[in-house]
Design a protein around this motif. Structure first.
Motif, PDB file in Angstrom:
ATOM      1  N   ASN A   1     -12.666  -4.523  -3.295  1.00 33.12           N
ATOM      2  CA  ASN A   1     -11.301  -4.531  -3.830  1.00 33.12           C
ATOM      3  C   ASN A   1     -11.265  -5.253  -5.242  1.00 33.12           C
ATOM      4  OD1 ASN A   1     -10.083  -3.584  -1.960  1.00 33.12           O
ATOM      5  ND2 ASN A   1      -9.320  -5.619  -0.854  1.00 33.12           N
TER       6      ASN A   1
ATOM      7  N   SER B   1      -6.817   3.003 -10.548  1.00 37.70           N
ATOM      8  CA  SER B   1      -6.189   2.309 -11.477  1.00 37.70           C
ATOM      9  C   SER B   1      -4.681   2.526 -11.498  1.00 37.70           C
ATOM     10  CB  SER B   1      -6.826   2.623 -12.819  1.00 37.70           C
ATOM     11  OG  SER B   1      -6.795   4.087 -13.171  1.00 37.70           O
TER      12      SER B   1
ATOM     13  N   THR C   1      -1.853  -1.763  -7.595  1.00 39.17           N
ATOM     14  CA  THR C   1      -2.583  -3.081  -7.016  1.00 39.17           C
ATOM     15  C   THR C   1      -3.634  -2.414  -5.930  1.00 39.17           C
ATOM     16  OG1 THR C   1      -0.796  -4.346  -7.751  1.00 39.17           O
ATOM     17  CG2 THR C   1      -2.280  -5.375  -6.291  1.00 39.17           C
ATOM     18  N   PHE C   2      -4.716  -2.227  -6.108  1.00 36.08           N
ATOM     19  CA  PHE C   2      -5.545  -1.568  -5.229  1.00 36.08           C
ATOM     20  C   PHE C   2      -5.639  -2.249  -3.885  1.00 36.08           C
ATOM     21  CE2 PHE C   2      -8.839   1.425  -3.768  1.00 36.08           C
ATOM     22  CZ  PHE C   2      -9.902   0.399  -3.286  1.00 36.08           C
ATOM     23  N   ARG C   3      -5.676  -3.594  -3.956  1.00 41.21           N
ATOM     24  CA  ARG C   3      -6.000  -4.535  -2.761  1.00 41.21           C
ATOM     25  C   ARG C   3      -4.808  -4.399  -1.758  1.00 41.21           C
ATOM     26  NH1 ARG C   3      -4.556  -8.118  -6.817  1.00 41.21           N
ATOM     27  NH2 ARG C   3      -2.874  -9.547  -6.328  1.00 41.21           N
TER      28      ARG C   3
ATOM     29  N   ASN D   1     -11.984  -2.188  -7.375  1.00 42.00           N
ATOM     30  CA  ASN D   1     -10.954  -1.153  -7.151  1.00 42.00           C
ATOM     31  C   ASN D   1     -11.597   0.272  -6.693  1.00 42.00           C
ATOM     32  OD1 ASN D   1      -9.020  -3.010  -7.800  1.00 42.00           O
ATOM     33  ND2 ASN D   1      -8.473  -2.023  -9.561  1.00 42.00           N
TER      34      ASN D   1
END
Length: 119
Positions: free
Chosen positions: A73, A24, A27-29, A76
């Motif tokens: 994704n 968290s 922007t994980f992706r 996350n």
């Protein structure tokens, strides 16, 4: 930014375990994700990595064929499925998020989860 590992524990040799890392605050992706581990008295070592799209993975020779890294994704989350566990897999497992840009490198780490392989 937070990376929170979970799923560690005690397992017998030959057993299986899946550890997870929820992300968290970023922007994980867009980040490549990796699992590292550190055993007592040893340096931290790369176990497995997966690129941002999930289209490519890499593994340490010591875990090839036994461990599988994957990511979701939409959730996350990155996972590490560990099969045929050996006592030498005992370590604290850490999740890492990494992104390299033209002007900066971002590296985030979780707090780790203990995996103990013992009878």
């Amino acid at each position: 930014v937070q990376l929170v590992e979970s799923g560690g524990g005690l397992v017998q040799p030959g057993g299986s375990l899946r550890v997870s890392c929820g992300a968290s605050g970023f922007t994980f992706r867009r980040y490549d994700m990796s699992w590292y581990r550190q055993a007592p008295g040893k340096e931290r070592e790369l176990v497995a990595g997966i690129i941002s799209t999930g289209g490519s993975t890499n593994y340490a020779d010591s875990v090839k064929g036994r461990f599988t890294i994957s990511r979701d994704n939409a959730k996350n989350t990155v996972y590490l499925r560990m099969n045929s566990l050996k006592p030498e897999d005992t370590a604290v497992y850490y999740c890492n998020a990494h992104k390299e840009g033209p002007l900066r490198v971002d590296d985030y780490w979780g707090q780790g989860t203990q995996v103990t392989v013992s009878s």
